[in-house]
Scaffold this active site. Structure first.
Site, PDB file in Angstrom:
ATOM      1  N   LYS A  31      13.143  10.670  41.780  1.00 27.99           N
ATOM      2  CA  LYS A  31      12.716   9.725  40.760  1.00 27.99           C
ATOM      3  C   LYS A  31      13.414   8.373  40.879  1.00 27.99           C
ATOM      4  O   LYS A  31      12.946   7.369  40.381  1.00 27.99           O
ATOM      5  CB  LYS A  31      13.044  10.281  39.362  1.00 27.99           C
ATOM      6  CG  LYS A  31      12.341  11.538  38.981  1.00 27.99           C
ATOM      7  CD  LYS A  31      12.768  11.928  37.544  1.00 27.99           C
ATOM      8  CE  LYS A  31      12.326  13.304  37.212  1.00 27.99           C
ATOM      9  NZ  LYS A  31      12.851  13.718  35.872  1.00 27.99           N
ATOM     10  N   GLY A  32      14.587   8.363  41.501  1.00 25.47           N
ATOM     11  CA  GLY A  32      15.484   7.211  41.374  1.00 25.47           C
ATOM     12  C   GLY A  32      14.910   5.869  41.767  1.00 25.47           C
ATOM     13  O   GLY A  32      15.337   4.835  41.254  1.00 25.47           O
ATOM     14  N   ASP A  84      23.424   8.244  50.028  1.00 19.67           N
ATOM     15  CA  ASP A  84      24.796   8.722  49.853  1.00 19.67           C
ATOM     16  C   ASP A  84      25.147   9.584  51.074  1.00 19.67           C
ATOM     17  O   ASP A  84      25.579   9.068  52.101  1.00 19.67           O
ATOM     18  CB  ASP A  84      24.858   9.489  48.531  1.00 19.67           C
ATOM     19  CG  ASP A  84      26.250   9.974  48.187  1.00 19.67           C
ATOM     20  OD1 ASP A  84      27.203   9.605  48.879  1.00 19.67           O
ATOM     21  OD2 ASP A  84      26.389  10.748  47.215  1.00 19.67           O
ATOM     22  N   PHE A 142      30.267   7.246  41.575  1.00 20.22           N
ATOM     23  CA  PHE A 142      28.977   7.708  41.067  1.00 20.22           C
ATOM     24  C   PHE A 142      28.385   6.622  40.178  1.00 20.22           C
ATOM     25  O   PHE A 142      29.005   6.192  39.205  1.00 20.22           O
ATOM     26  CB  PHE A 142      29.111   9.022  40.300  1.00 20.22           C
ATOM     27  CG  PHE A 142      27.784   9.694  40.128  1.00 20.22           C
ATOM     28  CD1 PHE A 142      27.241  10.462  41.155  1.00 20.22           C
ATOM     29  CD2 PHE A 142      27.054   9.519  38.970  1.00 20.22           C
ATOM     30  CE1 PHE A 142      25.992  11.054  41.012  1.00 20.22           C
ATOM     31  CE2 PHE A 142      25.795  10.109  38.825  1.00 20.22           C
ATOM     32  CZ  PHE A 142      25.278  10.881  39.849  1.00 20.22           C
ATOM     33  N   ASP A 152      16.391   4.457  46.339  1.00 16.43           N
ATOM     34  CA  ASP A 152      17.349   3.749  45.472  1.00 16.43           C
ATOM     35  C   ASP A 152      18.725   3.693  46.097  1.00 16.43           C
ATOM     36  O   ASP A 152      19.353   2.635  46.168  1.00 16.43           O
ATOM     37  CB  ASP A 152      17.406   4.414  44.081  1.00 16.43           C
ATOM     38  CG  ASP A 152      17.654   5.914  44.145  1.00 16.43           C
ATOM     39  OD1 ASP A 152      17.656   6.496  45.255  1.00 16.43           O
ATOM     40  OD2 ASP A 152      17.839   6.519  43.073  1.00 16.43           O
TER      41      ASP A 152
HETATM   42  P1  IMP Z   1      21.879  11.817  49.482  1.00 13.72           P
HETATM   43  O1  IMP Z   1      20.922  12.860  49.946  1.00 13.72           O
HETATM   44  O2  IMP Z   1      23.268  12.384  49.272  1.00 13.72           O
HETATM   45  O3  IMP Z   1      21.912  10.579  50.338  1.00 13.72           O
HETATM   46  O4  IMP Z   1      21.453  11.392  48.053  1.00 13.72           O
HETATM   47  C1  IMP Z   1      20.260  10.769  47.823  1.00 13.72           C
HETATM   48  C2  IMP Z   1      19.851  10.889  46.378  1.00 13.72           C
HETATM   49  O5  IMP Z   1      20.933  11.314  45.544  1.00 13.72           O
HETATM   50  C3  IMP Z   1      19.424   9.544  45.858  1.00 13.72           C
HETATM   51  O6  IMP Z   1      18.054   9.402  45.990  1.00 13.72           O
HETATM   52  C4  IMP Z   1      19.827   9.611  44.408  1.00 13.72           C
HETATM   53  O7  IMP Z   1      18.770  10.156  43.654  1.00 13.72           O
HETATM   54  C5  IMP Z   1      20.991  10.558  44.368  1.00 13.72           C
HETATM   55  N1  IMP Z   1      22.266   9.829  44.327  1.00 13.72           N
HETATM   56  C6  IMP Z   1      23.119   9.547  45.330  1.00 13.72           C
HETATM   57  N2  IMP Z   1      24.187   8.856  44.904  1.00 13.72           N
HETATM   58  C7  IMP Z   1      23.993   8.694  43.583  1.00 13.72           C
HETATM   59  C8  IMP Z   1      24.746   8.021  42.562  1.00 13.72           C
HETATM   60  O8  IMP Z   1      25.826   7.419  42.785  1.00 13.72           O
HETATM   61  N3  IMP Z   1      24.226   8.057  41.311  1.00 13.72           N
HETATM   62  C9  IMP Z   1      23.047   8.672  41.030  1.00 13.72           C
HETATM   63  N4  IMP Z   1      22.318   9.304  41.934  1.00 13.72           N
HETATM   64  C10 IMP Z   1      22.787   9.313  43.217  1.00 13.72           C
END
Ligand code: IMP
Length: 184
Positions: free
Chosen positions: A44-45, A104, A153, A101
């Site tokens: 959703k982000g 990470d 975060f 969005d």
């Molecule tokens: P990844 O798979 O760890 O790269 O994370 C990707 C998803 O995790 C993003 O699309 C966000 O929805 C969520 N995410 C990653 N970091 C944050 C954060 O700092 N705050 C909120 N959501 C996050």
């Protein structure tokens, strides 16, 4: 409008977000103005970012969404990535721009990009508002990058903690623990 609440610290004000989105729109306009691109937002982000970005683009384009498993509960990645909702528009032969969005660990974005590439788009580029490289576990090639952020975060501008804070116009560091009672 700045949101004051204990445990939230402003990190990216909405003016800086707007300038960043505007710069990304200029870069994308130069590359895609005559290509009728298909923008695919990772829900959703990305919905706030996508909504602002496309309204700065004055050429034909189409929009769809993909839902992939991300954090589930709280602040940790769920590890395994699943595609829960597929774009309804065919990806084959399209010039696709994936909109995310924040990257990470990179697990979600890398999995979505690989998933979409299997559907044979004419091209596929990745546009990311926020890059948090400190915790990367999967390499991700970001073609259009907004801002690099520290290993905190973040909430606001579409980013949530347990579905809260998405509506905030700025981005904040969530200093308090992100906890949830709801099922994933
Ligand atoms: P990844 O798979 O760890 O790269 O994370 C990707 C998803 O995790 C993003 O699309 C966000 O929805 C969520 N995410 C990653 N970091 C944050 C954060 O700092 N705050 C909120 N959501 C996050």
């Amino acid at each position: 409008m700045t949101f004051t609440q204990p445990g939230l610290q402003l990190i990216i004000p909405e003016t800086e977000i707007a300038a960043t989105v505007s710069r990304l729109a200029s870069e994308i306009r130069r590359a895609y103005a005559s290509k009728n691109p298909l923008f695919i937002g990772i829900l959703k982000g990305s919905f706030v970012f996508l909504a602002d970005l496309i309204r700065l683009l004055d050429f034909p384009l189409e929009i769809d969404f993909i839902v992939a498993c991300s954090y589930g509960k709280g602040m940790e990645s769920c590890g395994e990535v699943k595609v829960l909702y597929e774009p309804r528009l065919p990806v084959k032969g399209r010039n696709v721009v994936v909109i995310e969005d924040i990257v990470d660990t990179g697990l979600t974005t890398a999995a979505v990009v690989e998933h979409l590439k299997k559907q044979n788009p004419a091209s596929l580029k990745l546009c990311v508002l926020l890059d948090k490289p400190a915790r990367r576990r999967m390499p991700v090639k970001i073609d259009y990058l907004g801002l690099t952020v520290p290993n905190k975060f973040l909430v606001g501008y579409g980013l949530d903690c347990d579905e809260k804070y998405r509506n905030l116009p700025d981005v904040y560091v969530l200093e308090a623990e992100c906890q949830t009672n709801s099922p994933t």
